[in-house]
Design a protein around this motif. Structure first.
Motif, PDB file in Angstrom:
ATOM      1  N   GLY A 123       0.811  -1.213   0.000  1.00 54.59           N
ATOM      2  CA  GLY A 123       0.000   0.000   0.000  1.00 54.59           C
ATOM      3  C   GLY A 123       0.842   1.260   0.000  1.00 54.59           C
ATOM      4  O   GLY A 123       1.741   1.430  -0.814  1.00 54.59           O
ATOM      5  N   GLY A 124       0.537   2.155   0.939  1.00 53.36           N
ATOM      6  CA  GLY A 124       1.169   3.467   0.971  1.00 53.36           C
ATOM      7  C   GLY A 124       2.642   3.438   1.298  1.00 53.36           C
ATOM      8  O   GLY A 124       3.349   4.424   1.082  1.00 53.36           O
ATOM      9  N   ALA A 125       3.138   2.334   1.849  1.00 48.34           N
ATOM     10  CA  ALA A 125       4.549   2.274   2.205  1.00 48.34           C
ATOM     11  C   ALA A 125       5.439   2.100   0.978  1.00 48.34           C
ATOM     12  O   ALA A 125       6.653   2.229   1.061  1.00 48.34           O
ATOM     13  CB  ALA A 125       4.794   1.124   3.180  1.00 48.34           C
ATOM     14  N   LEU A 126       4.837   1.785  -0.150  1.00 47.13           N
ATOM     15  CA  LEU A 126       5.593   1.531  -1.376  1.00 47.13           C
ATOM     16  C   LEU A 126       5.815   2.837  -2.144  1.00 47.13           C
ATOM     17  O   LEU A 126       4.862   3.522  -2.513  1.00 47.13           O
ATOM     18  CB  LEU A 126       4.789   0.549  -2.245  1.00 47.13           C
ATOM     19  CG  LEU A 126       5.468  -0.130  -3.427  1.00 47.13           C
ATOM     20  CD1 LEU A 126       6.639  -0.985  -2.973  1.00 47.13           C
ATOM     21  CD2 LEU A 126       4.453  -0.983  -4.177  1.00 47.13           C
ATOM     22  N   TYR A 127       7.081   3.179  -2.348  1.00 44.75           N
ATOM     23  CA  TYR A 127       7.390   4.366  -3.152  1.00 44.75           C
ATOM     24  C   TYR A 127       7.159   4.034  -4.621  1.00 44.75           C
ATOM     25  O   TYR A 127       7.749   3.097  -5.146  1.00 44.75           O
ATOM     26  CB  TYR A 127       8.847   4.789  -2.956  1.00 44.75           C
ATOM     27  CG  TYR A 127       9.068   5.601  -1.710  1.00 44.75           C
ATOM     28  CD1 TYR A 127       8.666   6.927  -1.653  1.00 44.75           C
ATOM     29  CD2 TYR A 127       9.683   5.052  -0.604  1.00 44.75           C
ATOM     30  CE1 TYR A 127       8.875   7.687  -0.518  1.00 44.75           C
ATOM     31  CE2 TYR A 127       9.895   5.798   0.541  1.00 44.75           C
ATOM     32  CZ  TYR A 127       9.483   7.123   0.575  1.00 44.75           C
ATOM     33  OH  TYR A 127       9.695   7.863   1.706  1.00 44.75           O
ATOM     34  N   ARG A 128       6.317   4.818  -5.262  1.00 46.22           N
ATOM     35  CA  ARG A 128       6.003   4.576  -6.674  1.00 46.22           C
ATOM     36  C   ARG A 128       6.487   5.742  -7.511  1.00 46.22           C
ATOM     37  O   ARG A 128       6.459   6.886  -7.072  1.00 46.22           O
ATOM     38  CB  ARG A 128       4.484   4.425  -6.861  1.00 46.22           C
ATOM     39  CG  ARG A 128       3.898   3.241  -6.112  1.00 46.22           C
ATOM     40  CD  ARG A 128       2.392   3.428  -5.924  1.00 46.22           C
ATOM     41  NE  ARG A 128       1.827   2.358  -5.104  1.00 46.22           N
ATOM     42  CZ  ARG A 128       1.239   1.279  -5.621  1.00 46.22           C
ATOM     43  NH1 ARG A 128       1.095   1.154  -6.921  1.00 46.22           N
ATOM     44  NH2 ARG A 128       0.779   0.338  -4.813  1.00 46.22           N
ATOM     45  N   LEU A 129       6.914   5.450  -8.700  1.00 44.54           N
ATOM     46  CA  LEU A 129       7.318   6.514  -9.604  1.00 44.54           C
ATOM     47  C   LEU A 129       7.122   6.047 -11.041  1.00 44.54           C
ATOM     48  O   LEU A 129       6.898   4.857 -11.290  1.00 44.54           O
ATOM     49  CB  LEU A 129       8.766   6.934  -9.364  1.00 44.54           C
ATOM     50  CG  LEU A 129       9.878   5.926  -9.571  1.00 44.54           C
ATOM     51  CD1 LEU A 129      11.193   6.683  -9.764  1.00 44.54           C
ATOM     52  CD2 LEU A 129      10.026   4.998  -8.383  1.00 44.54           C
ATOM     53  N   THR A 130       7.191   6.983 -11.958  1.00 38.63           N
ATOM     54  CA  THR A 130       7.041   6.623 -13.365  1.00 38.63           C
ATOM     55  C   THR A 130       8.279   7.076 -14.116  1.00 38.63           C
ATOM     56  O   THR A 130       8.943   8.038 -13.720  1.00 38.63           O
ATOM     57  CB  THR A 130       5.812   7.305 -13.996  1.00 38.63           C
ATOM     58  OG1 THR A 130       5.904   8.710 -13.757  1.00 38.63           O
ATOM     59  CG2 THR A 130       4.530   6.779 -13.395  1.00 38.63           C
ATOM     60  N   ASP A 131       8.586   6.375 -15.201  1.00 49.52           N
ATOM     61  CA  ASP A 131       9.720   6.800 -16.000  1.00 49.52           C
ATOM     62  C   ASP A 131       9.238   7.742 -17.096  1.00 49.52           C
ATOM     63  O   ASP A 131       8.066   8.128 -17.131  1.00 49.52           O
ATOM     64  CB  ASP A 131      10.481   5.586 -16.565  1.00 49.52           C
ATOM     65  CG  ASP A 131       9.705   4.852 -17.643  1.00 49.52           C
ATOM     66  OD1 ASP A 131       8.618   5.328 -18.053  1.00 49.52           O
ATOM     67  OD2 ASP A 131      10.186   3.797 -18.086  1.00 49.52           O
ATOM     68  N   ARG A 132      10.124   8.139 -17.992  1.00 43.95           N
ATOM     69  CA  ARG A 132       9.780   9.160 -18.979  1.00 43.95           C
ATOM     70  C   ARG A 132       8.710   8.701 -19.961  1.00 43.95           C
ATOM     71  O   ARG A 132       8.124   9.485 -20.669  1.00 43.95           O
ATOM     72  CB  ARG A 132      11.039   9.581 -19.726  1.00 43.95           C
ATOM     73  CG  ARG A 132      11.638   8.463 -20.558  1.00 43.95           C
ATOM     74  CD  ARG A 132      12.797   8.984 -21.364  1.00 43.95           C
ATOM     75  NE  ARG A 132      13.977   9.215 -20.533  1.00 43.95           N
ATOM     76  CZ  ARG A 132      14.925  10.098 -20.864  1.00 43.95           C
ATOM     77  NH1 ARG A 132      14.825  10.809 -21.946  1.00 43.95           N
ATOM     78  NH2 ARG A 132      15.984  10.215 -20.089  1.00 43.95           N
ATOM     79  N   ARG A 133       8.521   7.377 -20.017  1.00 41.63           N
ATOM     80  CA  ARG A 133       7.453   6.875 -20.902  1.00 41.63           C
ATOM     81  C   ARG A 133       6.219   6.466 -20.116  1.00 41.63           C
ATOM     82  O   ARG A 133       5.423   5.651 -20.563  1.00 41.63           O
ATOM     83  CB  ARG A 133       7.979   5.694 -21.720  1.00 41.63           C
ATOM     84  CG  ARG A 133       8.768   6.158 -22.937  1.00 41.63           C
ATOM     85  CD  ARG A 133       9.575   5.033 -23.534  1.00 41.63           C
ATOM     86  NE  ARG A 133      10.991   5.393 -23.589  1.00 41.63           N
ATOM     87  CZ  ARG A 133      11.962   4.579 -23.980  1.00 41.63           C
ATOM     88  NH1 ARG A 133      11.659   3.331 -24.313  1.00 41.63           N
ATOM     89  NH2 ARG A 133      13.195   4.986 -24.012  1.00 41.63           N
ATOM     90  N   ASP A 134       6.136   7.021 -18.896  1.00 43.92           N
ATOM     91  CA  ASP A 134       4.959   6.776 -18.054  1.00 43.92           C
ATOM     92  C   ASP A 134       4.793   5.321 -17.641  1.00 43.92           C
ATOM     93  O   ASP A 134       3.689   4.889 -17.328  1.00 43.92           O
ATOM     94  CB  ASP A 134       3.668   7.257 -18.745  1.00 43.92           C
ATOM     95  CG  ASP A 134       3.468   8.745 -18.520  1.00 43.92           C
ATOM     96  OD1 ASP A 134       4.019   9.278 -17.534  1.00 43.92           O
ATOM     97  OD2 ASP A 134       2.774   9.374 -19.337  1.00 43.92           O
ATOM     98  N   ARG A 135       5.874   4.560 -17.660  1.00 45.20           N
ATOM     99  CA  ARG A 135       5.783   3.209 -17.122  1.00 45.20           C
ATOM    100  C   ARG A 135       5.974   3.276 -15.616  1.00 45.20           C
ATOM    101  O   ARG A 135       6.700   4.129 -15.119  1.00 45.20           O
ATOM    102  CB  ARG A 135       6.843   2.309 -17.758  1.00 45.20           C
ATOM    103  CG  ARG A 135       6.494   1.973 -19.202  1.00 45.20           C
ATOM    104  CD  ARG A 135       7.594   1.182 -19.855  1.00 45.20           C
ATOM    105  NE  ARG A 135       8.859   1.913 -19.834  1.00 45.20           N
ATOM    106  CZ  ARG A 135       9.813   1.747 -20.751  1.00 45.20           C
ATOM    107  NH1 ARG A 135       9.648   0.899 -21.748  1.00 45.20           N
ATOM    108  NH2 ARG A 135      10.939   2.430 -20.660  1.00 45.20           N
ATOM    109  N   ASN A 136       5.311   2.371 -14.908  1.00 44.47           N
ATOM    110  CA  ASN A 136       5.295   2.425 -13.445  1.00 44.47           C
ATOM    111  C   ASN A 136       6.434   1.629 -12.826  1.00 44.47           C
ATOM    112  O   ASN A 136       6.682   0.485 -13.211  1.00 44.47           O
ATOM    113  CB  ASN A 136       3.960   1.905 -12.924  1.00 44.47           C
ATOM    114  CG  ASN A 136       2.805   2.776 -13.374  1.00 44.47           C
ATOM    115  OD1 ASN A 136       2.851   4.000 -13.206  1.00 44.47           O
ATOM    116  ND2 ASN A 136       1.804   2.170 -13.981  1.00 44.47           N
ATOM    117  N   PHE A 137       7.081   2.265 -11.869  1.00 45.25           N
ATOM    118  CA  PHE A 137       8.163   1.605 -11.145  1.00 45.25           C
ATOM    119  C   PHE A 137       7.958   1.779  -9.640  1.00 45.25           C
ATOM    120  O   PHE A 137       7.169   2.612  -9.202  1.00 45.25           O
ATOM    121  CB  PHE A 137       9.514   2.207 -11.549  1.00 45.25           C
ATOM    122  CG  PHE A 137       9.976   1.732 -12.905  1.00 45.25           C
ATOM    123  CD1 PHE A 137      10.882   0.696 -13.015  1.00 45.25           C
ATOM    124  CD2 PHE A 137       9.480   2.324 -14.065  1.00 45.25           C
ATOM    125  CE1 PHE A 137      11.294   0.251 -14.256  1.00 45.25           C
ATOM    126  CE2 PHE A 137       9.884   1.874 -15.310  1.00 45.25           C
ATOM    127  CZ  PHE A 137      10.801   0.844 -15.407  1.00 45.25           C
TER     128      PHE A 137
END
Length: 568
Positions: A94-108
């Motif tokens: 859940g919220g404990a997971l740091y999420r980000l996207t790369d320049r092509r909007d893929r989720n990491f």
RNA sequence: CGGGGUGUAGCUCAGCCAGGUAGAGUGCUUCGUUCGGGACGAAGAGGUCCCCGGUUCAAAUCCGGGCACCCCGACCA
């Protein structure tokens, strides 16, 4: 080859007073001795001195991992979200997971732990039973969006973990892999001079079998453990079982409704009716993944939400709010499992095994006498969901449990096959049949271990480093450095230490003797050497042990030997 | 996310109540003296008083909003 480090050129500032933000001894020492600098909540910079200490902790752990036969590798911290969707843990974290996207909007994600990645790696490499068992480990930064980082290095948002993962063909060999890690952990904490107590721990909703935590008992710890002084039983409060008071013996009697004006708690109910709390049944309501759940437990006991969560394999579990209670047709304070409809009922055995309990009537100011499970009400699930508390009976002996707080330094865990199934780690056995690998995982927080080392090894003057972890082997205080005989002796001393492979921090600053001694005590290297006209006049170098405070004048050519003799 | 606290010099803090030149100790720089348990004297450098807005002739100080950090709780594979 070692070169001594000159303090006049060393990137280090000590503080005379601890910054106001620090409360824990370890936190204060970390800041005062200049080992770390806070960058933001739960994020720290390590200075050259602090990093030396961290590296030594890491190296100690590495030695014991290697000795136990584990193989070091490296997995990425940045990982595709998809991997976490595959295992189902993007939701669990859940919220404990740091999420980000790369320049092509893929989720990491920034990985909070590495079961997924190591399983993906193992899936690509493991084919045959000949490839097993294998234990892999790494030192890697973990990222967790903690709601409340605290206590300096105790709870961080980015931290270094030694995480190890074992892959075995079956549960029997897993027992051996697990034991090897357990033994390695015991050696690590012993060598780090931190007393760590193995306790039974919760194995979580993900499944798995045995799980133990290594807890450093400390008043500032975040974890609660229950221990039995009589037999040594020790368990995390989330996991602990206990011997409840026996129920009051009675033959089932007919249900009877009584008026109980103003009674809305177990304590007031027991007092009003003149019965013991263990003769009542308590109702607690939870919202479990959006569904209401009615929990029944004997009145003298509390619900262990971790046990309940595991039992129901719940992701989200929270006490129902007043509105939800009303909507479900429940009367808080007088709720009853009798005649309950459209709601799951979970009961602790304490509530189902006792006869003639007093429970709610589902109307205000009224209760029912002589409730008996199986006759008047029936639970959908009956299992242990009771919270062990101090004073409860030990499950293994006649003793009484005590509550202690402590820090979780390490966790060893028989995971089973859940990740192997999710990420397809399979092998062929000797008969050509395909099986899932059976996994274990083993973690030690390196930063937190460093903090625990300081908690356990300091005095009023500062840090007292264990020899194995000290950033430098010796701290050389130079007094009267402008005198030729001192300069000459210092240069000979440095050559001697270098030849002996001893790392030295040399205080060549233009400071008063008092200031240098105070800093030497604060920084806490195991041995302090003082090069001064006075000591030289007495025939050598003053050697002082940080632990005992005892000092001695030692001829220059015997210094290295004396230090070595004191070493392990 | 709930409760409490704190934000003024690198650090520890005073000043705020009662608006009017921004302070002390320590640390830092320079010079001299000192030299075995945080020495002494002198001279100096150093501040967006957390941020934004408001009130006022005038705001570190009063008012509103935000942010950050710490502590307690909830949460925490």
């Amino acid at each position: 080859m070692t070169v001594s480090t000159r303090m006049s050129r060393f990137f280090l500032k000590t503080l005379r007073e601890a910054p106001a933000e620090a409360e824990l001894a370890s936190h204060q020492l970390l800041l005062r001795a200049g080992l770390v600098m806070p960058l933001a909540a739960g994020l720290y910079c390590f200075t050259p001195l602090g990093w030396r200490a961290m590296r030594n902790v890491e190296e100690l752990v590495r030695e014991e991992m290697n000795r136990a036969g584990a193989q070091e590798l490296r997995l990425p911290a940045l990982q595709p979200l998809e991997l976490w969707d595959t295992s189902g843990r993007s939701e669990i974290f859940g919220g404990a997971l740091y999420r980000l996207t790369d320049r092509r909007d893929r989720n990491f994600v920034l990985a909070p732990t590495h079961e997924e990645a190591v399983s993906a790696l193992a899936a690509s490499q493991v084919q045959s039973y000949r490839d097993l068992p294998v234990t892999l480990y790494q030192f890697q930064q973990k990222f967790r969006d903690e709601p409340r980082p605290r206590g300096g290095l105790i709870r961080l948002r980015e931290f270094c973990m030694k995480d190890a993962y074992s892959f075995d063909p079956d549960w029997e060999t897993l027992d051996e892999s697990y034991q090897a890690m357990f033994d390695a952990y015991a050696r690590i904490f012993a060598r780090a001079d931190v007393p760590a107590l193995p306790v039974e721990a919760d194995s979580g909703a993900i499944g798995g079998k045995d799980s133990q935590e290594f807890i450093y008992l400390n008043d500032n710890g975040e974890d609660e453990v229950l221990i039995c002084p009589a037999c040594g039983y020790a368990a995390n409060a989330e996991k602990a079982t206990f011997r409840a008071e026996p129920p009051v013996d009675a033959e089932p009697a007919p249900v009877e409704r009584v008026d109980t004006p103003g009674v809305a708690t177990i304590a007031s109910l027991a007092a009003f009716l003149g019965v013991e709390e263990r003769q009542t049944v308590k109702a607690v309501f939870y919202s479990v993944d959006g569904e209401p759940v009615f929990v029944a437990i004997r009145g003298d006991l509390e619900v262990n939400e971790t046990k309940l969560r595991n039992l129901l394999k719940a992701v989200e579990l929270e006490p129902m709010d007043d509105g939800a209670v009303a909507r479900a047709g429940l009367v808080a304070g007088s709720a009853s499992p009798v005649g309950l409809d459209g709601m799951r009922v979970v009961a602790d055995p304490s509530a189902t095994e006792a006869a003639n309990l007093v429970g709610g009537a589902n109307e205000r100011d009224a209760h029912l006498l002589n409730l008996n499970h199986g006759r008047d009400w029936t639970a959908d699930i009956v299992d242990d969901i009771a919270l062990a508390e101090g004073g409860h009976g030990c499950p293994n002996c006649e003793g009484r449990l005590e509550v202690r707080s402590g820090m979780e330094l390490g966790h060893v865990f028989k995971l089973g096959t859940s990740y192997a199934e999710a990420l397809d780690v399979r092998y062929l056995d000797g008969e050509g049949e395909r099986h899932h690998a059976v996994m274990g995982c083993y973690g030690i927080g390196i930063d937190r271990l460093l903090a625990a080392v300081l908690e356990a090894n300091h005095d009023e003057d500062g840090i007292v480093w264990p020899r194995t972890l000290a950033p430098f082997d010796v701290h050389v205080v130079v007094l009267g450095g402008d005198k030729p005989e001192v300069a000459q002796a210092l240069s000979e001393l440095e050559a001697t230490l270098e030849a002996a492979g001893l790392e030295a921090l040399v205080d060549d600053r233009d400071e008063s003797p008092g200031a240098k001694f105070k800093d030497a005590d604060l920084l806490g290297m195991p041995v302090r050497l003082t090069v001064s006209p006075r000591a030289l006049g007495r025939g050598g170098i003053e050697l002082r042990e940080r632990t005992s405070g005892e000092s001695d004048i030692v001829p220059l050519d015997e210094v290295a030997g004396r230090i070595r003799a004191g070493a392990v």
